[in-house]
Motif scaffolding. Structure first.
Motif, PDB file in Angstrom:
ATOM      1  N   ILE A  33       0.948  -1.322   0.137  1.00 57.46           N
ATOM      2  CA  ILE A  33       0.286  -0.293   0.275  1.00 57.46           C
ATOM      3  C   ILE A  33       1.127   1.471   0.287  1.00 57.46           C
ATOM      4  CG2 ILE A  33      -1.844   1.259   1.318  1.00 57.46           C
ATOM      5  CD1 ILE A  33      -2.200  -1.031   0.040  1.00 57.46           C
ATOM      6  N   GLY A  34       1.730   1.511   0.821  1.00 55.19           N
ATOM      7  CA  GLY A  34       2.299   2.519   0.779  1.00 55.19           C
ATOM      8  C   GLY A  34       3.280   2.679  -0.400  1.00 55.19           C
ATOM      9  N   VAL A  35       4.464   1.887  -1.226  1.00 50.47           N
ATOM     10  CA  VAL A  35       4.514   1.907  -2.529  1.00 50.47           C
ATOM     11  C   VAL A  35       3.724   1.925  -3.133  1.00 50.47           C
ATOM     12  CG1 VAL A  35       6.028   0.816  -4.253  1.00 50.47           C
ATOM     13  CG2 VAL A  35       6.212   0.207  -1.824  1.00 50.47           C
ATOM     14  N   GLY A  36       2.756   1.822  -3.712  1.00 52.68           N
ATOM     15  CA  GLY A  36       1.358   2.548  -4.467  1.00 52.68           C
ATOM     16  C   GLY A  36       0.943   3.707  -3.936  1.00 52.68           C
ATOM     17  N   ILE A  37       0.881   4.018  -2.892  1.00 45.07           N
ATOM     18  CA  ILE A  37       0.592   5.789  -2.391  1.00 45.07           C
ATOM     19  C   ILE A  37       1.942   6.192  -3.238  1.00 45.07           C
ATOM     20  CG2 ILE A  37       0.463   7.323  -0.318  1.00 45.07           C
ATOM     21  CD1 ILE A  37      -0.786   5.225   0.685  1.00 45.07           C
ATOM     22  N   PHE A  38       3.258   5.890  -3.324  1.00 50.61           N
ATOM     23  CA  PHE A  38       3.913   6.792  -3.445  1.00 50.61           C
ATOM     24  C   PHE A  38       4.278   6.588  -4.951  1.00 50.61           C
ATOM     25  CE2 PHE A  38       6.941   5.049   0.495  1.00 50.61           C
ATOM     26  CZ  PHE A  38       6.355   6.127   1.132  1.00 50.61           C
ATOM     27  N   GLY A  39       4.183   6.171  -5.481  1.00 50.80           N
ATOM     28  CA  GLY A  39       3.599   5.833  -7.071  1.00 50.80           C
ATOM     29  C   GLY A  39       3.163   6.873  -7.273  1.00 50.80           C
ATOM     30  N   LEU A  40       1.509   6.997  -6.897  1.00 49.87           N
ATOM     31  CA  LEU A  40       0.764   7.975  -7.559  1.00 49.87           C
ATOM     32  C   LEU A  40       1.215   9.014  -7.047  1.00 49.87           C
ATOM     33  CD1 LEU A  40      -2.660   6.365  -6.264  1.00 49.87           C
ATOM     34  CD2 LEU A  40      -2.178   6.321  -8.129  1.00 49.87           C
ATOM     35  N   LEU A  41       1.300   9.704  -6.091  1.00 49.05           N
ATOM     36  CA  LEU A  41       2.103  10.322  -5.604  1.00 49.05           C
ATOM     37  C   LEU A  41       3.268  11.221  -6.483  1.00 49.05           C
ATOM     38  CD1 LEU A  41       3.109  10.650  -1.948  1.00 49.05           C
ATOM     39  CD2 LEU A  41       1.048  11.956  -2.230  1.00 49.05           C
ATOM     40  N   VAL A 336       3.876   5.963 -15.602  1.00 54.55           N
ATOM     41  CA  VAL A 336       3.551   5.254 -14.837  1.00 54.55           C
ATOM     42  C   VAL A 336       4.178   3.958 -14.656  1.00 54.55           C
ATOM     43  CG1 VAL A 336       1.115   4.738 -13.010  1.00 54.55           C
ATOM     44  CG2 VAL A 336       1.004   6.789 -14.527  1.00 54.55           C
ATOM     45  N   LEU A 337       3.526   3.205 -16.152  1.00 51.56           N
ATOM     46  CA  LEU A 337       4.724   2.424 -16.398  1.00 51.56           C
ATOM     47  C   LEU A 337       5.590   2.162 -15.541  1.00 51.56           C
ATOM     48  CD1 LEU A 337       4.364  -1.319 -17.519  1.00 51.56           C
ATOM     49  CD2 LEU A 337       5.200   0.474 -19.563  1.00 51.56           C
ATOM     50  N   PHE A 338       6.816   2.937 -15.968  1.00 53.26           N
ATOM     51  CA  PHE A 338       7.953   2.742 -15.269  1.00 53.26           C
ATOM     52  C   PHE A 338       8.207   3.410 -13.947  1.00 53.26           C
ATOM     53  CE2 PHE A 338       8.478   3.762 -19.990  1.00 53.26           C
ATOM     54  CZ  PHE A 338       9.972   3.828 -19.865  1.00 53.26           C
ATOM     55  N   VAL A 339       7.615   4.135 -13.156  1.00 49.39           N
ATOM     56  CA  VAL A 339       7.346   4.195 -11.990  1.00 49.39           C
ATOM     57  C   VAL A 339       6.527   2.985 -11.350  1.00 49.39           C
ATOM     58  CG1 VAL A 339       6.350   5.119 -10.442  1.00 49.39           C
ATOM     59  CG2 VAL A 339       6.827   6.294 -11.612  1.00 49.39           C
ATOM     60  N   ALA A 340       5.892   1.962 -11.965  1.00 47.41           N
ATOM     61  CA  ALA A 340       5.610   0.355 -11.057  1.00 47.41           C
ATOM     62  C   ALA A 340       6.397  -0.694 -11.313  1.00 47.41           C
ATOM     63  CB  ALA A 340       4.423   0.535 -12.244  1.00 47.41           C
ATOM     64  N   LEU A 341       7.061   0.057 -12.669  1.00 42.63           N
ATOM     65  CA  LEU A 341       8.013  -1.675 -12.591  1.00 42.63           C
ATOM     66  C   LEU A 341       9.295  -1.608 -11.775  1.00 42.63           C
ATOM     67  CD1 LEU A 341       7.975  -1.664 -16.784  1.00 42.63           C
ATOM     68  CD2 LEU A 341       7.422  -3.358 -15.372  1.00 42.63           C
ATOM     69  N   VAL A 342      10.339  -0.098 -11.827  1.00 42.76           N
ATOM     70  CA  VAL A 342      10.951   0.297 -11.081  1.00 42.76           C
ATOM     71  C   VAL A 342      10.676   0.092  -9.175  1.00 42.76           C
ATOM     72  CG1 VAL A 342      12.972   1.657 -10.384  1.00 42.76           C
ATOM     73  CG2 VAL A 342      12.188   1.023 -12.701  1.00 42.76           C
ATOM     74  N   PHE A 343       9.694   0.292  -9.095  1.00 43.24           N
ATOM     75  CA  PHE A 343       9.206   0.079  -7.681  1.00 43.24           C
ATOM     76  C   PHE A 343       8.774  -1.580  -7.393  1.00 43.24           C
ATOM     77  CE2 PHE A 343       7.441   4.713  -6.275  1.00 43.24           C
ATOM     78  CZ  PHE A 343       8.555   4.999  -6.222  1.00 43.24           C
ATOM     79  N   VAL A 365      14.285   8.047  -6.515  1.00 42.05           N
ATOM     80  CA  VAL A 365      14.019   6.326  -7.296  1.00 42.05           C
ATOM     81  C   VAL A 365      13.190   7.271  -8.596  1.00 42.05           C
ATOM     82  CG1 VAL A 365      13.629   4.484  -8.224  1.00 42.05           C
ATOM     83  CG2 VAL A 365      15.284   4.828  -6.731  1.00 42.05           C
ATOM     84  N   GLY A 366      11.329   7.702  -8.035  1.00 38.55           N
ATOM     85  CA  GLY A 366      10.408   7.838  -8.845  1.00 38.55           C
ATOM     86  C   GLY A 366      11.120   9.071  -9.391  1.00 38.55           C
ATOM     87  N   ALA A 367      11.774   9.878  -9.207  1.00 36.70           N
ATOM     88  CA  ALA A 367      12.246  11.100  -9.035  1.00 36.70           C
ATOM     89  C   ALA A 367      13.617  11.122 -10.573  1.00 36.70           C
ATOM     90  CB  ALA A 367      12.709  12.242  -8.095  1.00 36.70           C
ATOM     91  N   ALA A 368      13.834  10.561 -10.439  1.00 37.59           N
ATOM     92  CA  ALA A 368      14.852  10.544 -11.325  1.00 37.59           C
ATOM     93  C   ALA A 368      14.266   9.545 -12.569  1.00 37.59           C
ATOM     94  CB  ALA A 368      15.932   9.185 -10.940  1.00 37.59           C
ATOM     95  N   LEU A 369      13.410   8.417 -11.929  1.00 36.68           N
ATOM     96  CA  LEU A 369      12.484   8.200 -13.649  1.00 36.68           C
ATOM     97  C   LEU A 369      11.437   9.689 -14.450  1.00 36.68           C
ATOM     98  CD1 LEU A 369      10.738   4.903 -11.803  1.00 36.68           C
ATOM     99  CD2 LEU A 369      12.949   5.123 -13.984  1.00 36.68           C
ATOM    100  N   CYS A 370      11.064  10.564 -13.425  1.00 35.02           N
ATOM    101  CA  CYS A 370      10.236  11.692 -13.980  1.00 35.02           C
ATOM    102  C   CYS A 370      11.245  12.885 -15.053  1.00 35.02           C
ATOM    103  CB  CYS A 370       9.038  12.071 -12.881  1.00 35.02           C
ATOM    104  SG  CYS A 370       8.295  11.415 -12.284  1.00 35.02           S
ATOM    105  N   LEU A 371      12.872  12.704 -13.945  1.00 38.11           N
ATOM    106  CA  LEU A 371      14.092  13.270 -14.814  1.00 38.11           C
ATOM    107  C   LEU A 371      14.062  12.553 -16.249  1.00 38.11           C
ATOM    108  CD1 LEU A 371      16.015  13.957 -12.041  1.00 38.11           C
ATOM    109  CD2 LEU A 371      14.489  15.705 -13.347  1.00 38.11           C
ATOM    110  N   PHE A 372      13.432  11.530 -16.544  1.00 37.78           N
ATOM    111  CA  PHE A 372      13.570  11.195 -17.645  1.00 37.78           C
ATOM    112  C   PHE A 372      12.732  11.875 -18.789  1.00 37.78           C
ATOM    113  CE2 PHE A 372      11.923   8.413 -20.843  1.00 37.78           C
ATOM    114  CZ  PHE A 372      13.013   8.110 -21.847  1.00 37.78           C
ATOM    115  N   PHE A 373      11.960  11.794 -18.274  1.00 38.19           N
ATOM    116  CA  PHE A 373      11.020  12.741 -19.223  1.00 38.19           C
ATOM    117  C   PHE A 373      11.633  14.038 -19.483  1.00 38.19           C
ATOM    118  CE2 PHE A 373       8.334   9.300 -17.573  1.00 38.19           C
ATOM    119  CZ  PHE A 373       8.337   8.452 -18.330  1.00 38.19           C
ATOM    120  N   LEU A 374      11.580  14.976 -18.324  1.00 40.40           N
ATOM    121  CA  LEU A 374      12.337  16.542 -18.524  1.00 40.40           C
ATOM    122  C   LEU A 374      13.512  16.039 -19.589  1.00 40.40           C
ATOM    123  CD1 LEU A 374      11.086  19.032 -17.776  1.00 40.40           C
ATOM    124  CD2 LEU A 374      12.891  18.612 -15.665  1.00 40.40           C
TER     125      LEU A 374
END
Length: 480
Positions: A33-41, A336-343, A365-374
């Motif tokens: 549940i916690g990892v899922g919440i972080f992914g949604l954030l 979202v797929l990238f975040v879900a896979l790495v998490f 780690v999620g922030a690094a994935l978001c930086l890929f798109f930027l």
């Protein structure tokens, strides 16, 4: 009956121990549940990247408009149309009052109108030389076209007008061309009519059309046909289209643009596309259009409207089929797929290898994935999409790999995470470059990834049951 202080303490200690055991037995559930919440954030920074994308698209559109306004926009060629004024006499009955009596008498009056004729044959041939114009970091493909319009008109017949003894005024005839953006005209326009030159003047003088040129011509009433030709040198961008006005219309275009998109009501009958450019030929008869070969503006009749002509136009689009911004937008949808896979990978390492990762590890780690798109958006504005994608993916893989080396406590695990991420990046690039089959390929990839995750996590529930059994036995022993 009062309990002793030691009894209250024993009861409180038992409740705390039972509560702690309840949470421990369900630690996996709360972790998921916690990892899922972080992914949604992380959808928040992805949304911010998307807003930056829209802003950059608007700035790019402004740069494109500023260039095309001065160079020339998309060009549409409609013409020529031969316009011949004519007159006729008609009798009508008029009632007058004479000495208090109504008297009817027949009178004759002269009326005038204009007849419009389209060519019997229309041939358009040209070459479009593509180049780039830049405004800051934004590049806009434009073309300089050299076109030749030629063909014939047969001798106009006025029987379709429905009047008796029409009298054509051949000396007042004119020929009209409609060009969508006259700012792209680079030279003086001169039409050759029956071997004689006639300078074209601004103004189509054609009902329903504002932009265009026209010239007065003399029609030989005895000639079976009249020939015409026009050399047209014009600038434009994005597209070039032709309206098939001839009873038989043929168009032949060549260009050094390697990625054409043929558009409109008719497709080429021949085309060749290569890295050096393309060539295409169209052959269109008047049966495929919704406007007649001649008409008149006589009272009670309406000329075909511009929209009717536009429905039959055809040509070629000379712009990238998919812009870099559009591709980046499609890539963000897979965020979202990238975040879900790495998490999921980090969570599996944590569950199987008895590691303890905190919330900050997942968020970084999620922030690094978001930086890929930027990074992909930023690099795609100054480099080709392929190079931008490779640079952003490499930076993301290295960043997450080095961080994973430390938090996962193993170089092998870090390399495994980076390799998995690189494989996902490579597959996403493959999907983004596809057009027709991208949805099929993307869905198939999701099925494969989900199957791999299900296989890797198939034993977690069994381990949880064993933990619950051991914890339950310990609770029984404490109670005893």
């Amino acid at each position: 009956m009062l309990r002793s202080e030691d009894g209250w303490m024993d009861t409180a200690s038992s409740l705390v121990s039972a509560s702690r055991g309840w949470f421990q037995r369900r630690a996996l559930f709360f972790k998921v549940i916690g990892v899922g919440i972080f992914g949604l954030l992380l959808l928040i920074p992805l949304g911010m990247v998307r807003s930056v994308l829209w802003e950059r698209q608007m700035r790019s559109a402004e740069a494109v408009n500023s260039i095309t306004e001065t160079w020339g926009r998309s060009q549409r060629i409609l013409g020529p149309v031969l316009v011949v004024p004519y007159t006729w006499k008609a009798e009508f009955e008029e009632t007058t009052v004479v000495e208090g009596r109504r008297v009817k008498e027949m009178k004759t009056a002269e009326f005038s109108s204009e007849a419009f004729f389209l060519p019997e044959k229309l041939q358009v041939a040209g070459d479009l030389e593509m180049s780039e114009r830049r405004r800051g970091i934004y590049a806009v493909p434009v073309y300089a076209g050299k076109l030749r319009l030629a063909g014939t008109f047969i001798r106009p017949e006025f029987g379709f007008t429905g009047v008796k003894n029409p009298q054509p005024q051949w000396e007042r005839a004119r020929v009209s061309f409609v060009l969508s953006d006259l700012r792209g005209a680079r030279e003086a326009l001169v039409v050759n009519w029956a071997g004689k030159p006639a300078a074209l003047q601004p103004g189509a003088q054609l009902a329903g059309f504002k932009k265009g040129v026209s010239a007065g011509v003399v029609v030989d009433a005895l000639a079976a046909e009249q020939t015409f030709s026009l050399e047209l040198t014009m600038n434009g961008s994005e597209a070039l289209t032709v309206v098939p006005l001839g009873r038989e219309t043929t168009v032949a275009l060549t260009s050094n643009w390697p990625d054409p998109s043929f558009m409109g009501a008719f497709l080429p009958v021949k085309r060749e596309i290569g890295t050096e450019g393309f060539s295409a030929e169209w052959a269109v008869s008047y049966y495929g259009r919704d406007f007649p070969q001649q008409w008149t503006t006589r009272t009670g009749e309406r000329a075909p409207e511009e929209e009717i002509f536009a429905q039959s136009e055809f040509g070629v689009k000379l712009a990238p089929a998919v812009s870099a911004y559009r591709t980046v937008e499609r890539a963000i949808k897979y965020g979202v797929l990238f975040v879900a896979l790495v998490f999921t990978v980090f969570f599996l390492f944590e569950a199987v290898c008895a590691l303890k990762l905190n919330a900050l590890n997942y968020l970084l780690v999620g922030a690094a994935l978001c930086l890929f798109f930027l990074g992909l958006l930023a690099l795609s504005e100054v480099a080709s999409f392929e190079n931008a994608y490779a640079g952003a993916a490499a930076a993301s893989m290295v960043l997450i790999g080095l961080y994973g080396w430390r938090v996962l406590r193993s170089a092998f695990r870090a390399v495994l995470v980076s390799g998995m991420l690189g494989g996902v990046y490579a597959y996403l690039f493959f999907v983004l470059r596809m057009e027709d089959m991208s949805l099929v390929a993307g869905t198939a990839g999701l099925f494969v990834v989900l199957a791999a995750v299900m296989y890797a996590t198939r034993g977690l529930r069994t381990e949880v049951k064993a933990e619950e059994t051991a914890a339950g036995a310990a609770d029984v022993g404490v109670a005893r």
